[in-house]
Design a protein around this motif. Structure first.
Motif, PDB file in Angstrom:
ATOM      1  N   MET A 162       0.823  -1.203   0.000  1.00 44.63           N
ATOM      2  CA  MET A 162       0.000   0.000   0.000  1.00 44.63           C
ATOM      3  C   MET A 162       0.863   1.262   0.000  1.00 44.63           C
ATOM      4  O   MET A 162       0.413   2.327  -0.428  1.00 44.63           O
ATOM      5  CB  MET A 162      -0.950  -0.012   1.201  1.00 44.63           C
ATOM      6  CG  MET A 162      -2.152   0.887   1.049  1.00 44.63           C
ATOM      7  SD  MET A 162      -3.413   0.670   2.354  1.00 44.63           S
ATOM      8  CE  MET A 162      -4.217  -0.840   1.842  1.00 44.63           C
ATOM      9  N   ASN A 163       2.096   1.160   0.490  1.00 41.96           N
ATOM     10  CA  ASN A 163       3.050   2.284   0.468  1.00 41.96           C
ATOM     11  C   ASN A 163       2.419   3.592   0.958  1.00 41.96           C
ATOM     12  O   ASN A 163       2.311   4.571   0.225  1.00 41.96           O
ATOM     13  CB  ASN A 163       3.638   2.469  -0.929  1.00 41.96           C
ATOM     14  CG  ASN A 163       4.717   1.443  -1.240  1.00 41.96           C
ATOM     15  OD1 ASN A 163       5.613   1.204  -0.441  1.00 41.96           O
ATOM     16  ND2 ASN A 163       4.615   0.816  -2.403  1.00 41.96           N
ATOM     17  N   LEU A 164       2.034   3.603   2.224  1.00 38.15           N
ATOM     18  CA  LEU A 164       1.323   4.753   2.781  1.00 38.15           C
ATOM     19  C   LEU A 164       2.165   6.029   2.814  1.00 38.15           C
ATOM     20  O   LEU A 164       1.613   7.130   2.877  1.00 38.15           O
ATOM     21  CB  LEU A 164       0.848   4.422   4.202  1.00 38.15           C
ATOM     22  CG  LEU A 164      -0.184   3.292   4.311  1.00 38.15           C
ATOM     23  CD1 LEU A 164      -0.513   3.024   5.773  1.00 38.15           C
ATOM     24  CD2 LEU A 164      -1.449   3.626   3.537  1.00 38.15           C
ATOM     25  N   LYS A 165       3.473   5.897   2.746  1.00 34.96           N
ATOM     26  CA  LYS A 165       4.340   7.074   2.815  1.00 34.96           C
ATOM     27  C   LYS A 165       4.757   7.589   1.436  1.00 34.96           C
ATOM     28  O   LYS A 165       5.559   8.513   1.329  1.00 34.96           O
ATOM     29  CB  LYS A 165       5.582   6.746   3.644  1.00 34.96           C
ATOM     30  CG  LYS A 165       5.290   6.362   5.093  1.00 34.96           C
ATOM     31  CD  LYS A 165       6.575   6.039   5.845  1.00 34.96           C
ATOM     32  CE  LYS A 165       6.279   5.683   7.303  1.00 34.96           C
ATOM     33  NZ  LYS A 165       5.560   4.400   7.415  1.00 34.96           N
ATOM     34  N   ARG A 189     -13.185  -4.112  -0.133  1.00 33.20           N
ATOM     35  CA  ARG A 189     -11.726  -4.177   0.013  1.00 33.20           C
ATOM     36  C   ARG A 189     -11.350  -4.704   1.395  1.00 33.20           C
ATOM     37  O   ARG A 189     -12.094  -4.552   2.359  1.00 33.20           O
ATOM     38  CB  ARG A 189     -11.108  -2.792  -0.171  1.00 33.20           C
ATOM     39  CG  ARG A 189     -11.482  -2.083  -1.476  1.00 33.20           C
ATOM     40  CD  ARG A 189     -10.580  -2.453  -2.608  1.00 33.20           C
ATOM     41  NE  ARG A 189     -11.042  -1.888  -3.885  1.00 33.20           N
ATOM     42  CZ  ARG A 189     -10.424  -2.090  -5.044  1.00 33.20           C
ATOM     43  NH1 ARG A 189      -9.330  -2.845  -5.095  1.00 33.20           N
ATOM     44  NH2 ARG A 189     -10.898  -1.558  -6.154  1.00 33.20           N
ATOM     45  N   SER A 190     -10.154  -5.303   1.476  1.00 41.09           N
ATOM     46  CA  SER A 190      -9.603  -5.782   2.742  1.00 41.09           C
ATOM     47  C   SER A 190      -8.129  -5.399   2.828  1.00 41.09           C
ATOM     48  O   SER A 190      -7.456  -5.264   1.805  1.00 41.09           O
ATOM     49  CB  SER A 190      -9.730  -7.304   2.863  1.00 41.09           C
ATOM     50  OG  SER A 190     -11.070  -7.720   2.748  1.00 41.09           O
ATOM     51  N   ALA A 191      -7.645  -5.250   4.051  1.00 45.24           N
ATOM     52  CA  ALA A 191      -6.247  -4.869   4.245  1.00 45.24           C
ATOM     53  C   ALA A 191      -5.742  -5.330   5.604  1.00 45.24           C
ATOM     54  O   ALA A 191      -6.519  -5.632   6.514  1.00 45.24           O
ATOM     55  CB  ALA A 191      -6.075  -3.355   4.115  1.00 45.24           C
ATOM     56  N   MET A 192      -4.427  -5.354   5.698  1.00 45.68           N
ATOM     57  CA  MET A 192      -3.746  -5.592   6.973  1.00 45.68           C
ATOM     58  C   MET A 192      -2.763  -4.448   7.155  1.00 45.68           C
ATOM     59  O   MET A 192      -2.040  -4.092   6.217  1.00 45.68           O
ATOM     60  CB  MET A 192      -3.013  -6.937   6.943  1.00 45.68           C
ATOM     61  CG  MET A 192      -2.392  -7.375   8.252  1.00 45.68           C
ATOM     62  SD  MET A 192      -1.529  -8.964   8.037  1.00 45.68           S
ATOM     63  CE  MET A 192      -1.522  -9.587   9.716  1.00 45.68           C
ATOM     64  N   PHE A 214      -9.908   3.482  -0.669  1.00 40.03           N
ATOM     65  CA  PHE A 214      -9.654   2.598   0.465  1.00 40.03           C
ATOM     66  C   PHE A 214      -8.351   3.000   1.171  1.00 40.03           C
ATOM     67  O   PHE A 214      -8.310   3.144   2.395  1.00 40.03           O
ATOM     68  CB  PHE A 214      -9.572   1.159  -0.050  1.00 40.03           C
ATOM     69  CG  PHE A 214      -9.414   0.107   1.020  1.00 40.03           C
ATOM     70  CD1 PHE A 214     -10.146   0.160   2.194  1.00 40.03           C
ATOM     71  CD2 PHE A 214      -8.544  -0.955   0.823  1.00 40.03           C
ATOM     72  CE1 PHE A 214     -10.015  -0.829   3.167  1.00 40.03           C
ATOM     73  CE2 PHE A 214      -8.401  -1.945   1.779  1.00 40.03           C
ATOM     74  CZ  PHE A 214      -9.133  -1.890   2.951  1.00 40.03           C
ATOM     75  N   ARG A 215      -7.313   3.184   0.391  1.00 36.49           N
ATOM     76  CA  ARG A 215      -6.010   3.582   0.942  1.00 36.49           C
ATOM     77  C   ARG A 215      -6.116   4.911   1.690  1.00 36.49           C
ATOM     78  O   ARG A 215      -5.578   5.061   2.791  1.00 36.49           O
ATOM     79  CB  ARG A 215      -4.980   3.680  -0.180  1.00 36.49           C
ATOM     80  CG  ARG A 215      -3.589   4.116   0.263  1.00 36.49           C
ATOM     81  CD  ARG A 215      -2.666   4.192  -0.948  1.00 36.49           C
ATOM     82  NE  ARG A 215      -1.337   4.643  -0.577  1.00 36.49           N
ATOM     83  CZ  ARG A 215      -0.959   5.915  -0.491  1.00 36.49           C
ATOM     84  NH1 ARG A 215      -1.845   6.881  -0.738  1.00 36.49           N
ATOM     85  NH2 ARG A 215       0.284   6.232  -0.149  1.00 36.49           N
ATOM     86  N   THR A 216      -6.808   5.875   1.097  1.00 38.47           N
ATOM     87  CA  THR A 216      -6.966   7.189   1.729  1.00 38.47           C
ATOM     88  C   THR A 216      -7.719   7.080   3.047  1.00 38.47           C
ATOM     89  O   THR A 216      -7.334   7.695   4.054  1.00 38.47           O
ATOM     90  CB  THR A 216      -7.703   8.157   0.783  1.00 38.47           C
ATOM     91  OG1 THR A 216      -6.928   8.331  -0.409  1.00 38.47           O
ATOM     92  CG2 THR A 216      -7.917   9.509   1.446  1.00 38.47           C
ATOM     93  N   ALA A 217      -8.790   6.310   3.060  1.00 36.35           N
ATOM     94  CA  ALA A 217      -9.583   6.138   4.285  1.00 36.35           C
ATOM     95  C   ALA A 217      -8.736   5.525   5.400  1.00 36.35           C
ATOM     96  O   ALA A 217      -8.823   5.940   6.564  1.00 36.35           O
ATOM     97  CB  ALA A 217     -10.803   5.267   4.000  1.00 36.35           C
ATOM     98  N   ASN A 228       1.845   2.995  10.481  1.00 36.16           N
ATOM     99  CA  ASN A 228       3.136   2.836   9.814  1.00 36.16           C
ATOM    100  C   ASN A 228       2.966   2.387   8.363  1.00 36.16           C
ATOM    101  O   ASN A 228       3.306   3.109   7.442  1.00 36.16           O
ATOM    102  CB  ASN A 228       4.019   1.849  10.587  1.00 36.16           C
ATOM    103  CG  ASN A 228       5.460   1.866  10.126  1.00 36.16           C
ATOM    104  OD1 ASN A 228       5.754   1.794   8.942  1.00 36.16           O
ATOM    105  ND2 ASN A 228       6.381   1.983  11.083  1.00 36.16           N
ATOM    106  N   GLU A 229       2.430   1.186   8.152  1.00 30.98           N
ATOM    107  CA  GLU A 229       2.341   0.669   6.781  1.00 30.98           C
ATOM    108  C   GLU A 229       1.202  -0.334   6.679  1.00 30.98           C
ATOM    109  O   GLU A 229       0.648  -0.769   7.688  1.00 30.98           O
ATOM    110  CB  GLU A 229       3.679   0.040   6.376  1.00 30.98           C
ATOM    111  CG  GLU A 229       3.868  -0.171   4.894  1.00 30.98           C
ATOM    112  CD  GLU A 229       3.553   1.072   4.065  1.00 30.98           C
ATOM    113  OE1 GLU A 229       2.388   1.162   3.599  1.00 30.98           O
ATOM    114  OE2 GLU A 229       4.438   1.930   3.889  1.00 30.98           O
ATOM    115  N   ALA A 230       0.857  -0.709   5.434  1.00 30.77           N
ATOM    116  CA  ALA A 230      -0.273  -1.612   5.199  1.00 30.77           C
ATOM    117  C   ALA A 230      -0.106  -2.337   3.874  1.00 30.77           C
ATOM    118  O   ALA A 230       0.683  -1.933   3.013  1.00 30.77           O
ATOM    119  CB  ALA A 230      -1.592  -0.835   5.214  1.00 30.77           C
ATOM    120  N   ILE A 231      -0.876  -3.416   3.713  1.00 30.65           N
ATOM    121  CA  ILE A 231      -0.954  -4.140   2.443  1.00 30.65           C
ATOM    122  C   ILE A 231      -2.423  -4.383   2.097  1.00 30.65           C
ATOM    123  O   ILE A 231      -3.269  -4.522   2.978  1.00 30.65           O
ATOM    124  CB  ILE A 231      -0.204  -5.490   2.475  1.00 30.65           C
ATOM    125  CG1 ILE A 231      -0.783  -6.418   3.566  1.00 30.65           C
ATOM    126  CG2 ILE A 231       1.289  -5.276   2.654  1.00 30.65           C
ATOM    127  CD1 ILE A 231      -0.214  -7.835   3.533  1.00 30.65           C
TER     128      ILE A 231
END
Length: 263
Positions: A162-165, A189-192, A214-217, A228-231
């Motif tokens: 997901m590269n949140l940074k 969508r699903s994420a960890m 999804f990433r923005t939320a 920190n981070e997500a996938i």
């Protein structure tokens, strides 16, 4: 008569604080009873977040030591286990890394479809090192590519970075390099994810959204200021969650693997 009325009024005034305390205690007891009957472990937190962009997130938060991977070949809701869906799959083959202490979730070591490989791509994989108690994301095509302190003291869950940074390049990495399916479609969508202290967040939507939405939320609303981070995990009909009375079954399909939160 007037005197009796005044005495009753005085009695009511004196008694009100007592009855209020009793009422509050009853409410607390009922709330605790409801929580316990939801069968959510006491060391797990569930929350629903309504993001400003309209995405509704359902979030399970737990320590990484409480995470377990299971080959269920069932709908998460029907499994009766607290958790969410895991990685990508095809029929009964698991196409994402899912390993506990070097044991793949759905077969033997180095077997196709067992959870040893992120099939076709080197993809973002969340790794928990049981020795250092550190969590990070590593891009890997197989368990052999991962780095940990001890080869049998870790868990690893594959997905898509997901590269949140990295707001400018995340889409290219996720879609072009790691093959995220249907990024621009509005789907479940699903994420960890994990925060700076290593807490794990399992996230499923009950609204359809693009990968960017999804990433923005997640970036704005989960562990605010501490994420920190997500996938990305598997999505759409595979996006499933069971958290007590909260039951998201996607399109009712069976998934090969789930991420369970244990006591």
């Amino acid at each position: 008569m007037k005197r009796e009325a005044n005495e009753r009024l005085a009695f009511i005034r004196r008694s009100t604080p007592f009855y209020m305390c009793v009422f509050i205690l009853i409410l607390e007891f009922v709330s605790i009873w409801i929580i316990r009957n939801d069968n959510i472990p006491s060391n797990v937190q569930y929350s629903q977040i309504n993001a400003d962009n309209g995405v509704i997130l359902h979030v399970l938060q737990a320590e990484p030591s409480r995470i377990s991977f299971n080959s269920v070949n069932d709908n998460v809701v029907q499994s009766g286990r607290i958790g969410i869906n895991g990685g990508f799959f095809w029929e009964d083959q698991l196409l994402s890394i899912a390993v506990m202490d070097r044991i793949p979730t759905n077969g033997g070591s180095k077997e196709y479809g067992s959870g040893w490989f992120n099939v076709k791509y080197a993809r973002g994989t969340i790794v928990y090192d049981r020795v250092t108690r550190m969590v990070d994301v590593q891009r890997a095509a197989s368990v052999d590519d991962l780095h940990m302190t001890h080869t049998t003291k870790f868990w690893a869950q594959g997905g898509v970075s997901m590269n949140l940074k990295d707001d400018s390049n995340w889409y290219n990495v996720a879609v072009t390099e790691e093959g995220l399916p249907f990024p621009d479609d509005k789907r479940l969508r699903s994420a960890m994810a994990y925060d700076n202290s290593g807490e794990i967040y399992l996230i499923v939507t009950s609204t359809r959204c693009t990968a960017e939405q999804f990433r923005t939320a997640i970036k704005i609303n989960v562990a605010k200021g501490n994420l920190n981070e997500a996938i990305f995990l598997d999505g759409d009909g595979s996006s499933q969650l069971l958290a007590g009375k909260v039951k998201l079954k996607g399109d009712s399909r069976k998934v090969v693997q789930m991420i369970q939160v244990i006591e």
